[in-house]
Scaffold this active site. Sequence first.
Site, short mmCIF file in Angstrom:
data_model
loop_
_atom_site.label_atom_id
_atom_site.label_comp_id
_atom_site.label_asym_id
_atom_site.label_seq_id
_atom_site.Cartn_x
_atom_site.Cartn_y
_atom_site.Cartn_z
N GLU A 1 0.85 -1.19 0.00
CA GLU A 1 0.00 0.00 0.00
C GLU A 1 0.89 1.24 0.00
O GLU A 1 2.07 1.17 0.39
CB GLU A 1 -0.88 0.02 1.25
CG GLU A 1 -1.69 -1.25 1.49
CD GLU A 1 -2.72 -1.54 0.42
OE1 GLU A 1 -3.46 -0.62 0.03
OE2 GLU A 1 -2.77 -2.69 -0.05
N LYS B 1 -8.60 -8.85 5.58
CA LYS B 1 -9.00 -9.88 4.61
C LYS B 1 -9.61 -11.07 5.34
O LYS B 1 -10.57 -11.68 4.87
CB LYS B 1 -7.79 -10.30 3.78
CG LYS B 1 -7.33 -9.19 2.84
CD LYS B 1 -5.93 -9.46 2.32
CE LYS B 1 -5.48 -8.38 1.35
NZ LYS B 1 -4.04 -8.42 1.09
P1 NDP Z 1 -2.64 3.45 -5.38
O1 NDP Z 1 -2.13 4.24 -4.23
O2 NDP Z 1 -1.70 2.97 -6.42
O3 NDP Z 1 -3.79 4.27 -6.14
C1 NDP Z 1 -4.86 4.82 -5.45
C2 NDP Z 1 -5.70 5.63 -6.40
O4 NDP Z 1 -6.85 6.12 -5.71
C3 NDP Z 1 -4.98 6.87 -6.96
O5 NDP Z 1 -5.29 7.03 -8.32
C4 NDP Z 1 -5.55 8.02 -6.15
O6 NDP Z 1 -5.62 9.25 -6.85
C5 NDP Z 1 -6.96 7.52 -5.91
N1 NDP Z 1 -7.59 8.06 -4.71
C6 NDP Z 1 -7.19 7.91 -3.43
N2 NDP Z 1 -8.04 8.52 -2.61
C7 NDP Z 1 -9.00 9.07 -3.38
C8 NDP Z 1 -10.15 9.84 -3.14
N3 NDP Z 1 -10.51 10.19 -1.89
N4 NDP Z 1 -10.94 10.22 -4.18
C9 NDP Z 1 -10.58 9.88 -5.44
N5 NDP Z 1 -9.49 9.15 -5.75
C10 NDP Z 1 -8.71 8.76 -4.73
O7 NDP Z 1 -3.43 2.23 -4.75
P2 NDP Z 1 -3.69 0.78 -5.38
O8 NDP Z 1 -4.14 0.92 -6.78
O9 NDP Z 1 -2.54 -0.09 -5.07
O10 NDP Z 1 -4.90 0.27 -4.48
C11 NDP Z 1 -6.21 0.71 -4.68
C12 NDP Z 1 -7.14 -0.04 -3.74
O11 NDP Z 1 -7.07 -1.43 -4.04
C13 NDP Z 1 -6.76 0.11 -2.27
O12 NDP Z 1 -7.92 0.12 -1.51
C14 NDP Z 1 -5.93 -1.15 -2.01
O13 NDP Z 1 -5.95 -1.53 -0.67
C15 NDP Z 1 -6.63 -2.15 -2.89
N6 NDP Z 1 -5.82 -3.29 -3.35
C16 NDP Z 1 -4.56 -3.08 -3.85
C17 NDP Z 1 -3.83 -4.15 -4.35
C18 NDP Z 1 -2.47 -4.00 -4.92
O14 NDP Z 1 -1.84 -5.03 -5.23
N7 NDP Z 1 -1.95 -2.80 -5.08
C19 NDP Z 1 -4.39 -5.51 -4.34
C20 NDP Z 1 -5.74 -5.60 -3.83
C21 NDP Z 1 -6.41 -4.52 -3.36
P3 NDP Z 1 -4.27 9.99 -7.34
O15 NDP Z 1 -3.72 9.12 -8.42
O16 NDP Z 1 -4.72 11.30 -7.83
O17 NDP Z 1 -3.37 10.04 -6.12
N1 HSE Z 2 -0.85 -4.62 -0.07
C1 HSE Z 2 -1.60 -5.80 -0.31
C2 HSE Z 2 -0.71 -7.00 -0.17
C3 HSE Z 2 -2.22 -5.76 -1.66
O1 HSE Z 2 0.52 -6.84 -0.18
O2 HSE Z 2 -1.22 -8.12 -0.03
C4 HSE Z 2 -3.17 -6.89 -1.94
O3 HSE Z 2 -4.32 -6.81 -1.15
#
Ligand code: NDP
Ligand code: HSE
Length: 328
Positions: free
Chosen positions: A189, A204
């Site tokens: 994250e 989870k």
């Molecule tokens: P990132 O930090 O890479 O991206 C987050 C995105 O959300 C960014 O585009 C950000 O905008 C946007 N964002 C954050 N807060 C807001 C808000 N209040 N309003 C609008 N947009 C917002 O995160 P991930 O893509 O890694 O993760 C996204 C979600 O998926 C999280 O909840 C995470 O826990 C979950 N997840 C992630 C996994 C992973 O492998 N990375 C796997 C499974 C679940 P901006 O680009 O402008 O900063």
């Molecule tokens: N940060 C999370 C992990 C992403 O490492 O498992 C998947 O939920």
Amino acid sequence: MSTIKVAILGFGTVGEGVYRILNEKKNEIKLQTGYTIEISSIVVRDVTKNRIETPGIKITDSIQDVFADPDIDLIFEAIIGEEPAFAYLSKAISKGINVITANKAMFAKHGPALIKQAENQNVQIGFEATTAGGVPIIRTLKNLLQADRVQRIQGILNGTSNFILTKMRQDNVPFEVALEEAQANGFAEADPSDDIGGKDAFRKLMILSDLAFGRQPIWEDIQINGIDKIHSDDVSVATEKGLRYRHIADISIDENGIPSGSVGPVLIGPEHPLYGVDGVDNAIIVDTEYLGALTLIGPGAGMYPTASAMISDFLHIVGKREKVLIPS
Ligand code: NDP
Ligand code: HSE
């Protein structure tokens, strides 16, 4: 040819992955489902950030742009934290919009309410990506529960932790360096403290508990430990003894239907089914009354594995389109 109009909330690792797959597979999706997918808008926090090209799609920081469009059929949600994600999805459902989320921090707490709301509104909610990345544990549990009873679930549910532990053991890399690599790969994250502190795996586990047992334990009753106190020396000593650290989340149900569990690092030997699960892989062992033990293993984090779980939810929902989506 009918169109399904979608919006993507969040355009980081996961949101971009959803965009990429929808684009890369648009012809296959059209052939398979009969529908053209139109991504109308992408909601982010900072519209000035440099991003990949997304021709014809509105990039906005206002959710109102999504809700102002009466033709949106479905929202993919991949933003950070409980709020505003819960408020956005609750509003979407109340407007009859189907939702698919990867946001486990939000879903562990608000999932039961959202599922109930979706049932009442006769819309679909997909949450496969909230737990174990690309591993299809949610759909597997739903299938199992039709004819069986789950007694215990234990698994490696945080890809970052498993990646770090593996790097420390295999490559003798210090904790901080392994964490940096996990961040660079999009596994961790943005704030990795919940990954390495155990809370991510705990959330989870709560999602799985809800699904498998119809309830969660009292959160405060679960002991949560992370891998953040494991040093390179600990890993070396364990390796010399033929043991490995795994971060294991474990939950079972007693004869009164009360779930209890734990989350933390455990030292295991070669006889343990999670001994060989390395890198960013997650693994989940489901013990059931009739089937016995079933183990699922696969990539637990990262752009394409996670986005593929969301697309799988999407195709499942589109398969029910005649019932749940209003044709645009
Ligand atoms: P990132 O930090 O890479 O991206 C987050 C995105 O959300 C960014 O585009 C950000 O905008 C946007 N964002 C954050 N807060 C807001 C808000 N209040 N309003 C609008 N947009 C917002 O995160 P991930 O893509 O890694 O993760 C996204 C979600 O998926 C999280 O909840 C995470 O826990 C979950 N997840 C992630 C996994 C992973 O492998 N990375 C796997 C499974 C679940 P901006 O680009 O402008 O900063
Ligand atoms: N940060 C999370 C992990 C992403 O490492 O498992 C998947 O939920």
